[in-house]
Design a protein around this motif. Structure first.
Motif, mmCIF file in Angstrom:
data_model
loop_
_atom_site.group_PDB
_atom_site.id
_atom_site.type_symbol
_atom_site.label_atom_id
_atom_site.label_comp_id
_atom_site.label_asym_id
_atom_site.label_seq_id
_atom_site.Cartn_x
_atom_site.Cartn_y
_atom_site.Cartn_z
ATOM 1 N N UNK A 18 2.437 3.438 5.983
ATOM 2 C CA UNK A 18 1.431 3.161 4.625
ATOM 3 C C UNK A 18 2.241 1.991 3.740
ATOM 4 N N UNK A 19 1.152 1.079 3.580
ATOM 5 C CA UNK A 19 1.750 -0.102 2.720
ATOM 6 C C UNK A 19 1.084 -0.117 1.330
ATOM 7 N N UNK A 20 -0.104 0.213 1.253
ATOM 8 C CA UNK A 20 -1.032 0.172 0.010
ATOM 9 C C UNK A 20 -1.343 1.431 -0.210
ATOM 10 N N UNK A 21 -1.273 1.958 -1.573
ATOM 11 C CA UNK A 21 -1.611 3.170 -2.225
ATOM 12 C C UNK A 21 -2.098 3.091 -3.497
ATOM 13 N N UNK A 22 -3.386 3.431 -3.885
ATOM 14 C CA UNK A 22 -3.957 3.374 -4.964
ATOM 15 C C UNK A 22 -4.361 4.979 -5.517
ATOM 16 N N UNK A 23 -3.966 5.329 -6.594
ATOM 17 C CA UNK A 23 -4.253 6.586 -7.058
ATOM 18 C C UNK A 23 -4.745 6.738 -8.396
ATOM 19 N N UNK A 24 -6.104 7.256 -8.349
ATOM 20 C CA UNK A 24 -6.634 7.114 -9.964
ATOM 21 C C UNK A 24 -7.204 8.546 -10.098
ATOM 22 N N UNK A 25 -7.265 8.984 -11.327
ATOM 23 C CA UNK A 25 -7.779 10.230 -11.740
ATOM 24 C C UNK A 25 -7.649 11.408 -10.963
ATOM 25 N N UNK A 26 -6.245 11.655 -11.090
ATOM 26 C CA UNK A 26 -5.712 12.709 -10.176
ATOM 27 C C UNK A 26 -5.287 13.858 -11.439
ATOM 28 N N UNK A 27 -5.620 15.095 -10.980
ATOM 29 C CA UNK A 27 -5.129 16.182 -11.808
ATOM 30 C C UNK A 27 -4.591 17.354 -11.144
#
Length: 405
Positions: free
Chosen positions: A179-188
């Protein structure tokens, strides 16, 4: 006349992002089929507004040679009607509750990239419009967890989910060594107790990320969980953060430059709406040795530019600065001495090549707008030197125009 297969492959490769042409090539001759098919099925999108998943599963069953061609999978859901009250979205009755998706995922043995975007085209970013991981059916949970932990997975984009805890989130990817790219948005997260527990020191977190995006303006501050000795950020070269906590932002940047790695090369920062409250200064620690470009999003573009040029070290090797803005705030920032100070300070940044100001407009027009005239007048020296560039682009309805869902 027969063409060499190498030439055919080259022609098809040039058309890799032209869907209609690829389909035409696949019908032209058998010699085109294999090359065209490779590009046609490389990226697949499954949308909630259609029966894509069921039809795609039937295709994979009838043509098993297609599954190994899929390297990029995007699963996107858009709500047409919002619930008046709910704890968080119950997936019963929608595309993620069916069996097809849980059966498709194990077949995609060569999957390298996956995006799961819940409610991606609306501006509602609160927990009520996010999907609960634990409410998904167990076969789908298991199938997704297997994909996330795959040693072949290179990139993941997860947006609009409710999980148990940050440690639960990190555990999903702990085995993804590629895994080289990670995008995390709107996590609860549902667990209140122990929310600040770090990733256990006894457990290995294998990813060596090169690109990381964290957007948590309206959700959890994830920085504190990534700034952890067990999580190696020294390979990160592209870092994008949307946070109202400057100290967390600076810790993240510093974590990328440990062990003499030099730090990030491309930094994106989304500044809070209440600019004066959350940023009165930028830390020099943000300007790491390797930094070549920085991308800001703020409602106070000129003030932020003034703070930037004041803080940026004169020996910085930064080349490109981009500033995005919702509205025409230049007219609200008519401070001649600020313009003069910016002009004068930029002259002491010899590596700087371009400052791009990007205004978001409802409809792009070729006709110059009043704010363009204001910019030309305020920064005439930068314009003459070819450093300042003005760009306008159309508003897409996303809360964060930089693509930070």
């Amino acid at each position: 006349m027969d063409l060499p297969q190498e030439l055919i492959d080259t022609i098809v490769d040039i058309l890799h992002d032209d869907g209609p042409s690829l389909k035409s090539c696949s019908l032209a001759a058998r010699t085109f089929v294999i090359s065209a098919r490779k590009h046609i099925f490389k990226k697949i999108e499954i949308l909630s507004s259609s029966d894509t998943s069921q039809r795609f599963y039937e295709l994979l069953c009838s043509s098993p040679h297609i599954a190994p061609l899929v390297e990029d999978l995007c699963i996107a859901s858009v709500l047409e009607k919002f619930p008046v009250t709910c704890a968080y979205l119950d997936p019963s009755g929608d595309y993620m509750s069916g069996r097809a998706l849980s059966l498709i995922l194990p077949l995609l043995t060569e999957l390298k990239r996956i995006s799961i975007i819940e409610n991606g085209d609306v501006s509602q970013t609160c927990v009520e419009f996010s999907r609960s991981w634990n409410k998904m059916e167990l076969p789908l949970q298991s199938a997704l967890a297997n994909v996330f932990s795959s040693p072949r997975l290179e990139a993941v984009h997860l947006c609009g989910f409710v999980l148990e805890s940050p440690c639960h989130l990190l555990s999903l990817f702990s085995k993804a060594a590629a895994l080289k790219e990670m995008s995390l948005s709107r996590l609860y997260f549902t667990q209140r107790k122990g929310r600040h527990e770090l990733w256990p020191a006894s457990q290995l977190w294998r990813p060596k990320l090169q690109s990381l995006l964290l957007n948590y303006f309206n959700s959890a501050d994830l920085c504190q969980y990534f700034v952890n000795p067990q999580i190696d950020l020294t390979h990160v070269r592209r870092l994008t953060l949307a946070t109202v906590f400057p100290e967390q932002r600076e810790k993240m940047v510093l974590a990328t430059s440990l062990r003499h790695s030099g730090g990030v090369e491309h930094l994106g920062l989304c500044v809070a709406y209440n600019f004066e409250t959350y940023i009165s200064d930028l830390s020099p620690d943000l300007f790491t040795t390797n930094l070549r470009s920085i991308h800001f999003f703020s409602h106070s573009m000129v003030k932020l530019l003034g703070i930037f040029v004041k803080t940026c070290p004169h020996d910085s090797r930064l080349k490109y600065v981009t500033l995005d803005n919702f509205t025409d705030t230049l007219r609200q920032t008519k401070v001649p001495e600020l313009y003069t100070a910016i002009d004068a300070t930029v002259a002491h940044l010899p590596a700087l090549k371009t400052i791009e100001m990007r205004w978001i407009v409802d409809e792009p027009s070729a006709t110059p707008t009043p704010w363009e005239a204001d910019v030309h007048t305020a920064f005439s020296s930068l314009m003459r030197r070819g450093i300042l560039r003005i760009t306008k682009f159309q508003w897409q309805g996303s809360l964060y125009p930089l693509g930070w869902e």
